[in-house]
Motif scaffolding. Sequence first.
Motif, PDB file in Angstrom:
ATOM      1  N   LEU A  76       6.513   1.276  -7.707  1.00  0.00           N
ATOM      2  CA  LEU A  76       5.602   2.336  -8.279  1.00  0.00           C
ATOM      3  C   LEU A  76       5.079   3.010  -7.346  1.00  0.00           C
ATOM      4  CD1 LEU A  76       3.801   0.036 -10.983  1.00  0.00           C
ATOM      5  CD2 LEU A  76       5.771   1.730 -11.259  1.00  0.00           C
ATOM      6  N   VAL A  77       4.742   2.097  -6.138  1.00  0.00           N
ATOM      7  CA  VAL A  77       4.396   2.896  -4.948  1.00  0.00           C
ATOM      8  C   VAL A  77       4.837   2.487  -3.806  1.00  0.00           C
ATOM      9  CG1 VAL A  77       2.095   3.541  -6.133  1.00  0.00           C
ATOM     10  CG2 VAL A  77       2.230   1.308  -4.936  1.00  0.00           C
ATOM     11  N   PRO A  78       4.854   3.014  -2.591  1.00  0.00           N
ATOM     12  CA  PRO A  78       5.372   2.596  -1.138  1.00  0.00           C
ATOM     13  C   PRO A  78       4.555   1.519  -0.861  1.00  0.00           C
ATOM     14  CG  PRO A  78       4.961   4.720  -1.160  1.00  0.00           C
ATOM     15  CD  PRO A  78       4.476   4.458  -2.375  1.00  0.00           C
ATOM     16  N   ILE A  79       5.226   0.458  -0.167  1.00  0.00           N
ATOM     17  CA  ILE A  79       4.476  -0.743   0.248  1.00  0.00           C
ATOM     18  C   ILE A  79       3.329  -0.489   1.505  1.00  0.00           C
ATOM     19  CG2 ILE A  79       4.952  -2.802   1.531  1.00  0.00           C
ATOM     20  CD1 ILE A  79       7.365  -3.280  -0.068  1.00  0.00           C
ATOM     21  N   SER A  80       3.807   0.319   2.227  1.00  0.00           N
ATOM     22  CA  SER A  80       3.200   0.628   3.371  1.00  0.00           C
ATOM     23  C   SER A  80       3.291   1.963   3.910  1.00  0.00           C
ATOM     24  CB  SER A  80       3.010  -0.413   4.528  1.00  0.00           C
ATOM     25  OG  SER A  80       4.159  -0.344   5.188  1.00  0.00           O
ATOM     26  N   GLY A  81       2.410   2.565   4.758  1.00  0.00           N
ATOM     27  CA  GLY A  81       2.768   4.138   5.340  1.00  0.00           C
ATOM     28  C   GLY A  81       1.695   4.952   5.059  1.00  0.00           C
ATOM     29  N   TYR A  82       1.523   6.204   5.343  1.00  0.00           N
ATOM     30  CA  TYR A  82       0.773   6.944   5.517  1.00  0.00           C
ATOM     31  C   TYR A  82       1.006   8.416   5.526  1.00  0.00           C
ATOM     32  CZ  TYR A  82      -4.176   9.144   5.011  1.00  0.00           C
ATOM     33  OH  TYR A  82      -5.114   9.816   4.539  1.00  0.00           O
ATOM     34  N   ASP A  83       0.597   9.419   4.751  1.00  0.00           N
ATOM     35  CA  ASP A  83       1.176  10.955   5.157  1.00  0.00           C
ATOM     36  C   ASP A  83      -0.418  11.454   4.909  1.00  0.00           C
ATOM     37  OD1 ASP A  83       2.521  13.030   5.309  1.00  0.00           O
ATOM     38  OD2 ASP A  83       4.029  12.365   3.847  1.00  0.00           O
ATOM     39  N   THR A  84      -0.068  12.986   5.257  1.00  0.00           N
ATOM     40  CA  THR A  84      -1.005  14.008   5.103  1.00  0.00           C
ATOM     41  C   THR A  84      -1.298  14.532   3.896  1.00  0.00           C
ATOM     42  OG1 THR A  84       0.126  15.588   6.078  1.00  0.00           O
ATOM     43  CG2 THR A  84      -1.202  14.104   7.708  1.00  0.00           C
ATOM     44  N   GLY A  85      -2.432  15.280   3.616  1.00  0.00           N
ATOM     45  CA  GLY A  85      -2.673  15.916   2.074  1.00  0.00           C
ATOM     46  C   GLY A  85      -2.538  15.191   1.194  1.00  0.00           C
ATOM     47  N   LEU A  86      -1.849  15.959  -0.011  1.00  0.00           N
ATOM     48  CA  LEU A  86      -1.654  15.158  -1.350  1.00  0.00           C
ATOM     49  C   LEU A  86      -0.809  13.944  -1.458  1.00  0.00           C
ATOM     50  CD1 LEU A  86      -1.878  18.139  -3.944  1.00  0.00           C
ATOM     51  CD2 LEU A  86      -3.720  16.491  -3.346  1.00  0.00           C
ATOM     52  N   GLU A  87       0.160  14.018  -0.189  1.00  0.00           N
ATOM     53  CA  GLU A  87       1.263  12.980  -0.345  1.00  0.00           C
ATOM     54  C   GLU A  87       0.616  11.631   0.026  1.00  0.00           C
ATOM     55  OE1 GLU A  87       4.496  13.355  -0.904  1.00  0.00           O
ATOM     56  OE2 GLU A  87       3.966  15.094  -1.710  1.00  0.00           O
ATOM     57  N   ALA A  88      -0.645  11.732   0.764  1.00  0.00           N
ATOM     58  CA  ALA A  88      -1.332  10.416   1.110  1.00  0.00           C
ATOM     59  C   ALA A  88      -1.638   9.735  -0.343  1.00  0.00           C
ATOM     60  CB  ALA A  88      -2.512  10.683   1.935  1.00  0.00           C
ATOM     61  N   ILE A  89      -1.945  10.135  -1.188  1.00  0.00           N
ATOM     62  CA  ILE A  89      -2.501   9.650  -2.402  1.00  0.00           C
ATOM     63  C   ILE A  89      -1.567   8.177  -2.775  1.00  0.00           C
ATOM     64  CG2 ILE A  89      -3.026   9.815  -5.152  1.00  0.00           C
ATOM     65  CD1 ILE A  89      -3.564  12.505  -4.366  1.00  0.00           C
ATOM     66  N   LYS A  90      -0.026   8.621  -2.968  1.00  0.00           N
ATOM     67  CA  LYS A  90       0.887   7.483  -3.199  1.00  0.00           C
ATOM     68  C   LYS A  90       0.756   6.351  -2.233  1.00  0.00           C
ATOM     69  CE  LYS A  90       4.886   9.431  -0.877  1.00  0.00           C
ATOM     70  NZ  LYS A  90       6.084  10.223  -0.984  1.00  0.00           N
ATOM     71  N   PHE A  91       0.096   6.587  -0.891  1.00  0.00           N
ATOM     72  CA  PHE A  91       0.117   5.393  -0.108  1.00  0.00           C
ATOM     73  C   PHE A  91      -1.152   4.825  -0.189  1.00  0.00           C
ATOM     74  CE2 PHE A  91       3.017   8.364   2.036  1.00  0.00           C
ATOM     75  CZ  PHE A  91       4.262   7.171   2.121  1.00  0.00           C
ATOM     76  N   LEU A  92      -2.249   5.392  -0.799  1.00  0.00           N
ATOM     77  CA  LEU A  92      -3.538   4.708  -1.029  1.00  0.00           C
ATOM     78  C   LEU A  92      -3.857   3.950  -2.284  1.00  0.00           C
ATOM     79  CD1 LEU A  92      -5.706   8.087   0.385  1.00  0.00           C
ATOM     80  CD2 LEU A  92      -5.071   6.070   1.571  1.00  0.00           C
ATOM     81  N   ILE A  93      -2.777   4.243  -3.224  1.00  0.00           N
ATOM     82  CA  ILE A  93      -3.100   3.792  -4.646  1.00  0.00           C
ATOM     83  C   ILE A  93      -3.138   2.065  -4.591  1.00  0.00           C
ATOM     84  CG2 ILE A  93      -1.895   3.459  -6.794  1.00  0.00           C
ATOM     85  CD1 ILE A  93      -1.273   6.087  -6.698  1.00  0.00           C
ATOM     86  N   LEU A  94      -2.080   1.422  -3.883  1.00  0.00           N
ATOM     87  CA  LEU A  94      -1.752  -0.017  -3.672  1.00  0.00           C
ATOM     88  C   LEU A  94      -3.065  -0.537  -2.847  1.00  0.00           C
ATOM     89  CD1 LEU A  94      -0.169  -2.299  -4.367  1.00  0.00           C
ATOM     90  CD2 LEU A  94       1.136  -1.859  -2.190  1.00  0.00           C
TER      91      LEU A  94
END
Length: 325
Positions: free
Chosen positions: A176-194
């Motif tokens: 459903l979401v990436p296991i780990s990592g980070y990105d900038t802007g709105l792309e960061a949301i998928k890394f923050l959900i978990l």
Amino acid sequence: MMAYILRRVAYALPILIGVNLITFALFFVVNSPDDMARMQLGDKRVTQEAIDTWKVEHGYDQPLFVNPQADGLGVLTQTIFFQKSLKLFAFDFGASDSGRDIGNDISQRMWPSLAIAVPVLLVGLAINISYALMIVFFRATYIDVGSVVLLVAMMSISSLFYIIGGQFLIGKLLHLVPISGYDTGLEAIKFLILPVIVSVIAGIGGGTRLYRTFFLEEINRDYVRTARAKGLAERVVLFRHVLRNALIPILTGVVAVLPLLFMGALITESFFGVPGLGSYTIDAISRQDFAIVRAMVFLGSVLYILGLILTDISYTLVDPRVRLS
């Protein structure tokens, strides 16, 4: 109120000096300036001349607390403790032992930490209070007993289990979401959900059980019996009277953790690869970068004292009978 705040700020100064003093003592008991120089120079065969040069360049060539070779106030001012501590009170964190601007690093890394911590606080608070009220509403029933058993079980499980289990179930099996990592802007949301989901679930056990205790203490008081005698529904009694009067102990816990929102979650950020202040502190400790460790401890102390002052002020907002004097 202003006189009270100024008095609390004045009390904070000796506390901050004491915290800084203990931080210096503990760090230099474990690591001498020579050890720090060897760690930063990264060469096992580094010469004593290179070590001495590094110590002079980074201000570690003086005695730690007392300089017996100096005259007058120089006995205290010409020391590592004084030289490194004075700028902290002006929030000038200086450069790390590796040469990076600590203030700039903090200003950049505070946002990923807040992006995790703020949703965890708000969502967790809403879930914990709602669940605790539901348990109190069904008190002395199977729902109450079963919920307490579940909460105790959740409290007994290590937070590492929630992190690893969440990464395996939501990230690896369900994708459903990436296991780990980070990105900038709105792309960061998928890394923050978990990390947000894992942190909220991990806090349900302790938070809900604590709030349940607060509500049970209030529900047997005279004003609650009076409200029931007036014919108010149990739901109205809980939300209008019990919840309102239990806000002071709830606020005490909530405002006191506000500094942690800024400082970041050490374990969570490290496991999920989020470049926040928590992972920043962990990296500094592993590299024995005393400048960053000292800055983060000082900043955490300031924010904690600020959180306590806000706690006192919030008491006057939820209970007009409370006066600050």
